[in-house]
Every structure is written in C-alpha cells, then in structure tokens.
Design an enzyme around this catalytic site. Structure first.
Site, PDB file in Angstrom:
ATOM      1  N   TYR A 163       0.846  -1.192   0.000  1.00  0.00           N
ATOM      2  CA  TYR A 163       0.000   0.000   0.000  1.00  0.00           C
ATOM      3  C   TYR A 163       0.879   1.237   0.000  1.00  0.00           C
ATOM      4  CZ  TYR A 163       0.825   0.932   4.994  1.00  0.00           C
ATOM      5  OH  TYR A 163       1.395   1.218   6.214  1.00  0.00           O
ATOM      6  N   CYS A 164       0.263   2.375  -0.395  1.00  0.00           N
ATOM      7  CA  CYS A 164       1.027   3.623  -0.407  1.00  0.00           C
ATOM      8  C   CYS A 164       0.148   4.729   0.167  1.00  0.00           C
ATOM      9  CB  CYS A 164       1.554   3.947  -1.792  1.00  0.00           C
ATOM     10  SG  CYS A 164       0.288   3.938  -3.077  1.00  0.00           S
ATOM     11  N   ARG A 165      -0.004   5.847  -0.565  1.00  0.00           N
ATOM     12  CA  ARG A 165      -0.698   6.991   0.050  1.00  0.00           C
ATOM     13  C   ARG A 165      -2.201   6.971  -0.178  1.00  0.00           C
ATOM     14  NH1 ARG A 165       3.930  10.307  -2.589  1.00  0.00           N
ATOM     15  NH2 ARG A 165       5.460  10.369  -0.899  1.00  0.00           N
ATOM     16  N   SER A 225      -5.731   3.520   2.589  1.00  0.00           N
ATOM     17  CA  SER A 225      -4.432   3.906   3.110  1.00  0.00           C
ATOM     18  C   SER A 225      -4.576   4.415   4.537  1.00  0.00           C
ATOM     19  CB  SER A 225      -3.820   4.944   2.191  1.00  0.00           C
ATOM     20  OG  SER A 225      -2.511   5.200   2.602  1.00  0.00           O
ATOM     21  N   CYS A 271      -2.155   7.385  -5.604  1.00  0.00           N
ATOM     22  CA  CYS A 271      -0.700   7.393  -5.450  1.00  0.00           C
ATOM     23  C   CYS A 271      -0.195   6.194  -6.238  1.00  0.00           C
ATOM     24  CB  CYS A 271      -0.344   7.272  -3.974  1.00  0.00           C
ATOM     25  SG  CYS A 271       1.386   6.930  -3.671  1.00  0.00           S
TER      26      CYS A 271
END
Lengths: 229, 229
Positions: B177-179, B206, B183
DNA sequence: TTAACATTCAACTAATAAATTGAATATTAT
DNA sequence: ATAATATTCAATTTATTAGTTGAATGTTAA
C-alpha cells in the site's frame, strides 16, 4: 506516459472538478438539481441570478461533467450527472463546518439553534413512519416533490404552509424535511409550526441521500385533496 | 440576518473551500499531508514545485482552514486540519472518475489495468493479517511510515525495493500500500515484484482511511534490522 | 412564413489567480 | 553580533473568471 505525468494529469482533472464547485451560485444550482431536473429559467428564478449568468454557470458544470442537459421543446433541461455529486457538495459543507470557524458559527447559531430537539435520524424515521406515529411533511416546491419524495410524505410547500397548516392534526408529531442540511425551508416551516404549538422535528437527510442509501422514493404530484382550498 | 443572506453566505464559504482545492498542486499537497506533517522545503521537493510557490499554495490552504502550521526551529511544519479533508479529496477523485470520461480512462488503463487481481479490501486484509497469511509492505518514504502505518506493516520505500526485495519470502503473498488510490508508488512496487515472481496484491485504502475508520495505526521508524544492508 | 420564446454566444470590463523574481523576516549556529 | 537558513512577502506578468449587454440560434405557435 510516465508515472509523474499520470499523477499530474489526474490531479489536474480533480482540480477541474473542484474548480467547477468553486462558486456559491454553482453549489446552489447543484443543490437544486439534486432535487430533480430543471430548466434554465426556473433555476434562474429560484437562484435570483440572471438567466445569462445561470446559463453560463450551468455550462461550466456541464463541462466538468457534473450535470448533463437535454432539450425539451424550446427549453433546455439540466440534471445532475450522478447522486454522487450531491454527496460531494454535502462533503464540502461538512469540511467547511469542521474547518472554518465562521461557517461553524453560522450553522450553530442560525441553523442548529432553531432545533430545540435534535433532528430525526433516518433510522428513527423509518421506525416512527412504520407505525404511523408521525406525519412527514415535504416543504419543497411541488415540482421537486413530484420528481421524488420520501414514501408517505405529504407536500406542503413552505409558501402554502400558513394556509394549509390547519389540516395537520396536533396530536401527531410532525417531521419536516427540505432539500438538505443547508436548505432553510424546513427551518422556516418548523418555526412557523412551533408558533402554532405543533410538535415538530426536522429530518436532516433529504431525497438525494435517501436514494443514495438505496432506500425507495415515491414520485408523482401531491394529492388533489391536499391541493384544494 | 435574512434566510437568503444566510444561504448565500454559507454557499460562498463552501465555495471558498472548493476554491482552495481547485489546483492540482494543492490537491497533491493535501495527499502528502494526509500521510503526516511536513515542512515546506520537503513538500516542495516531493512535489517538484518551487519553494515560493509551495509556500503560497500552503498559505491558501491554511487560509481556507484545511491545514494548520506550527514553527519548529527555522522550519514551518504544516499539517492537515482534519482527516475529513483527505476524505474530501478522495471524494473529489471519485466524482471525477464517475463524471469525467478522460479520468475514468486514465484510471482504468493506467492504474486498474496493472491490477491483475482485484485490490484487497480492508476486511479481507484484517482476516489475512490476523492469521499471518500475508506480508504487508508500506512503500512510502520512511518519514511517512514513521508518522503512522498499518499494524504489522514493514517499510520498504519504493526506491529501496530493488535492493531489499530479496528479504521478502516468496511463499507468502504480499500486500502493498502507499498513500491512497491515486498514489502510484504501490503500482510501481507491484510491477517490480511481479517481475520477480512474487505474488502481490494492492490495498486501495491507506493510513488516513484506516484511521478515519477508527482502526488502530502504529507509529515509529522501521526496524534497524530492515534498515541495515 | 413569421413572431415569440428560451437559451446560448460574443464582446467587454473589472477582478482574481498563478508563477517568478528578489527582498524581507525570523530563527539558529558561529 | 554576524552569517546562514527556511520561509514569507511584495511586485510583476500573464491568464482566467464573473457578470453584463445585446445579438444570434433553434424551437414552437400563429
């Protein structure tokens, strides 16, 4: 297309949506259109803004994809592209309340303070309505009621309320609703009914929320019985 | 204050919020700030926008009440006024996807198409995580991981992934996962890991969503063991 | 066909916004 | 104190926006 370009393009497009929302008149237009489709002249009248100006605002909304238009005879009928749009407008309001002290103050002093009792929740209304414990009054204009209203609600537009109030029984509690939390019709109605010693509360949710939640709405005009003097 | 004036004032204030959101760089700033507080120079670097310009955008956001600022030595640290703000940015993205064909196309072709398997849902992740069936990898920069990350997640910033990939076991499925949904770090990570025959899926939610849902987040830097060569 | 009507378009003015540049401010380190 | 640093401020250019006015478009009714 590079990762960076994709990101920039996406956010630029999102900004275009925000840009379309960045005007009081356009937000007001979206609140009106959330109640049902309307032609330009009617919107202009409800808004109190010139036809040319209204037309241009509608075109900007259309360009951003938030509304669509169709012809009907010599009129042009605009409608919301999706109920998600009205949810977005409410979301902006919510954030404005949370983040801008000036808004929070207006909402609390001018809107919430009128509510001696807390607003009715959707769940509570379902219960009350099922056992016929309340009368639900839709105080929006007849056209908006006809486009969609809550099941079992009767339509008494605010301007007709003084005249038609006497038909409402004082024994049962009354629940009024209008276009949403930032529409003031229901507040005015509540004030008027309270002066005449009705027990009345307000529903904060409105037709677009109701429909978005997957709950059923009714369509069609108010009954003739109610419309007669 | 008349009913009409109240309505106009309210909508004008809402429009001010929308106006603050109506620029790609400001939306990108909010996405970054949703991960944790940051000083101006860092934001400027992450954004690829001049410091002066970044400063001015931040001030507009502050004026609209969406972010607040504090001093730390000679730096000025900005932070989101509320997690509701990041929800609003996501909401705009969602409406843009629904209403603008150009956005829908980019999202489907550039983002969604990378996902051979559908993204993991929050619920599914909770189950998988509870029986240690997956490794959760947070591919954001170390500072963002330190500010808040999902319970049990390890931090491997995208730029370090090629170097550190070998530490990841191939037997277990990986969830990156990221932002947030817009993202692209997690997508790049996913592509890289798939090339090396890892089984990997993506979490669309997120940290801000996670926290807003009332779920717990962990804070603190990544382990030294992982940080060492 | 012509007249009436609803809406949009085009042209204009005044106001506001974005990005850039260099100066000004405030804080820390020397 | 003085220099270095992070940020903001002020001024400038260029572009965009809102609202107004009157003309143009396309549709219906006479």
């Amino acid at each position: 297309m590079s990762t960076r370009e994709i990101r920039q393009t996406l956010f630029a497009q999102f900004a275009a949506v925000a840009d379309a929302l960045a005007h009081g008149s356009r937000l007001a237009l979206l609140e009106l259109l959330a109640q049902g489709e309307r032609d330009v002249e009617t919107l202009s009248g409800l808004l109190g803004v010139s036809v040319a100006s209204t037309s241009q605002h509608l075109q900007r909304l259309k360009h951003a994809g938030l509304v669509s238009a169709r012809r009907d005879g010599r009129r042009r009928i605009y409608r919301l592209a999706s109920d998600e749009v009205s949810a977005l407008v409410l979301n902006i309001g919510k954030v404005a309340e949370a983040c801008l002290a000036s808004v929070e103050k207006i909402v609390n002093q001018q809107l919430r303070a009128q509510d001696e009792w807390p607003p009715v929740s959707t769940d509570e209304l379902a219960t009350l309505s099922a056992r016929r414990a309340v009368i639900i009054v839709d105080v929006r204009p007849a056209e908006e009621y006809a486009a969609a209203h809550l099941p079992g609600a009767v339509n008494i537009p605010l301007e007709a309320l003084r005249r038609k109030m006497s038909r409402l029984p004082r024994e049962r509690e009354i629940v009024v609703y209008c276009r949403g939390p930032y529409c003031l019709l229901a507040l005015d109605a509540m004030r008027m009914l309270r002066r005449h010693h009705y027990r009345v509360r307000r529903l904060e949710e409105s037709v677009p929320d109701w429909r978005r939640a997957g709950l059923p709405v009714e369509t069609g005009p108010g009954s003739v019985r109610h419309a007669r003097a």
